[in-house]
Design a protein around this motif. Structure first.
Motif, PDB file in Angstrom:
ATOM      1  N   GLU A  74      -6.370   8.678  -3.774  1.00  0.00           N
ATOM      2  CA  GLU A  74      -4.626   9.015  -3.680  1.00  0.00           C
ATOM      3  C   GLU A  74      -4.138   7.761  -3.022  1.00  0.00           C
ATOM      4  O   GLU A  74      -3.134   7.885  -2.388  1.00  0.00           O
ATOM      5  N   TRP A  90       0.878  -1.379  -0.024  1.00  0.00           N
ATOM      6  CA  TRP A  90       0.029  -0.197   0.033  1.00  0.00           C
ATOM      7  C   TRP A  90       0.947   1.169  -0.002  1.00  0.00           C
ATOM      8  O   TRP A  90       1.871   1.281   0.783  1.00  0.00           O
ATOM      9  N   LEU A 147      -5.727   1.486 -14.549  1.00  0.00           N
ATOM     10  CA  LEU A 147      -5.640   0.142 -13.642  1.00  0.00           C
ATOM     11  C   LEU A 147      -6.011  -1.128 -14.153  1.00  0.00           C
ATOM     12  O   LEU A 147      -5.376  -2.304 -13.832  1.00  0.00           O
ATOM     13  N   THR A 175      -4.140   8.807  -7.579  1.00  0.00           N
ATOM     14  CA  THR A 175      -4.975   8.000  -8.151  1.00  0.00           C
ATOM     15  C   THR A 175      -4.893   7.194  -9.310  1.00  0.00           C
ATOM     16  O   THR A 175      -4.738   8.213 -10.195  1.00  0.00           O
ATOM     17  N   ILE A 204      -2.599   3.592  -3.472  1.00  0.00           N
ATOM     18  CA  ILE A 204      -2.419   2.548  -4.725  1.00  0.00           C
ATOM     19  C   ILE A 204      -2.241   1.303  -3.877  1.00  0.00           C
ATOM     20  O   ILE A 204      -1.360   1.520  -2.829  1.00  0.00           O
ATOM     21  N   GLU A 205      -2.707   0.241  -4.152  1.00  0.00           N
ATOM     22  CA  GLU A 205      -2.791  -1.093  -3.321  1.00  0.00           C
ATOM     23  C   GLU A 205      -2.590  -2.349  -4.191  1.00  0.00           C
ATOM     24  O   GLU A 205      -3.376  -2.311  -5.182  1.00  0.00           O
ATOM     25  N   SER A 255      -7.265   1.232  -6.696  1.00  0.00           N
ATOM     26  CA  SER A 255      -6.742   2.765  -6.407  1.00  0.00           C
ATOM     27  C   SER A 255      -7.943   3.761  -6.282  1.00  0.00           C
ATOM     28  O   SER A 255      -8.683   3.615  -6.981  1.00  0.00           O
TER      29      SER A 255
END
Length: 366
Positions: free
Chosen positions: A354, A297, A308, A302, A356-357, A351
């Motif tokens: 803000e 994480w 994505l 974003t 991102i994972e 995401s």
């Protein structure tokens, strides 16, 4: 295990046979009804031996089953001929559809009602083929663009290295301090050249080799802690704070070198796309007796939904304007996904707000 699809020929064969069987069944029922109606009508009438049709009808009446079976055979023979001709026409349609299957156009294949299952599967195969060809073409174009970018990027550090080395050669009165400065710059640019050349090799390896696994048991908790420790200079460079939530003594059976590469790629991606003074979090827990869950994480811009969905594609970079040094060749996540899936695991990205994972799930092999 995934459910296997029926072969195309089997679905077509079953459809044609079912139609033929139903036609024979309907004909048999109609023949029986017709015979009953005729015999009912003939038995209601009083026949004389002198009647013209009496000898023939008497002969047929004494052999009812034989004549019924004879008429039934004749009817089935004509039904068979009809469906045989129809089957031959289907073969012509399927042969033509085979040509359309490899055509570049997106026109759908159309078959008669009996072959609707075959039509659906062939149209699916055609759409999948078109999609794969389009993806391959786009990946090839991205690779070619990337090579152009990398080749262009090679010029700048190479020019600097040549320039500073030329100064060191030609300037005999240069001071020691300035010599050290020029050598330091030339070394930095040479290291940059090495990074770019390694990216070229990365592209070649990814395209020409197939990943195989050499598994052994490893303490996943210690492996993650060691990798995160090695990233501390990069964290400090961008003033990134990090935190870990790693259960102690998690064990995993995996190809250690390749799994380290996955974690390295994900952490490097987190650093490259994190805000300065941002945060990074790594979590590893035992989800259940069969699977481990890992999360990488970080705070950062974003990622839009359309990007994505493509983030694990080969040579895809979130921002083509980023330098090759920070953006990489666009292979890190693609390779990570392939390694994770070879281990029987899954990886996905998310995401929003803000953040991102990247979420991984890996099987615990006994």
């Amino acid at each position: 295990m995934s459910e296997q699809k029926e072969p195309l020929y089997k679905t077509a064969k079953d459809a044609i046979f079912n139609r033929f069987f139903l036609a024979v069944l309907y004909f048999t029922i109609l023949l029986v009804l017709a015979c009953l109606a005729i015999f009912y009508y003939l038995h209601r009438r009083i026949w004389m031996e002198t009647d013209f049709w009496y000898p023939l009808l008497h002969f047929i009446n004494n052999r009812k089953l034989l004549f019924f079976f004879l008429f039934w055979l004749i009817g089935v023979f004509f039904i068979f001929l009809f469906y045989w001709r129809r089957t031959l026409s289907y073969l012509v349609l399927i042969a033509e559809a085979g040509n359309r299957l490899v055509a570049d156009d997106e026109e759908f294949i159309h078959f008669p009602e009996e072959l609707k299952t075959l039509e659906y599967q062939m149209n699916q195969a055609k759409q999948e083929s078109i999609k794969n060809a389009r993806n391959a073409k786009e990946a090839e174009q991205r690779k070619n663009d990337l090579i152009v970018y990398l080749a262009h990027d090679l010029k700048t550090p190479l020019t600097s290295v040549i320039g500073y080395l030329t100064l060191l050669r030609d300037e005999s009165e240069i001071s020691k301090e300035l010599q050290k400065k020029y050598i330091a710059v030339a070394l930095e640019k040479a290291e940059r050249l090495e990074d770019l050349i390694n990216e070229f090799f990365e592209i070649t390896r990814f395209n020409l080799t197939y990943l195989t696994l050499e598994k052994r048991r490893v303490n996943l908790s210690r492996m993650l802690e060691q990798i995160i420790f090695e990233f501390q200079p990069m964290f400090m460079e961008k003033n990134i704070t990090y935190e870990t939530f790693i259960e102690p003594d998690l064990e995993l059976v995996c190809d250690v070198d390749k799994m380290e590469r996955v974690f390295d790629n994900l952490l490097r991606n987190a650093v490259n796309y994190s805000f300065e003074y941002g945060r990074i979090r790594v979590q590893a827990v035992k989800k259940n007796e069969q699977r481990l869950s890992l999360t990488f994480w970080n705070t950062g811009n974003t990622i839009p939904e359309e990007k994505l969905n493509r983030i694990f594609e080969q040579f895809f970079r979130l921002d083509s304007a980023r330098s090759s040094r920070s953006g990489g060749a666009g292979l890190g996540l693609a390779i990570a996904k392939e390694i994770v899936e070879l281990h029987g695991g899954t990886i996905r990205a998310a995401s929003e707000n803000e953040v991102i994972e990247f979420i991984l799930e890996l099987p615990i092999e006994k």
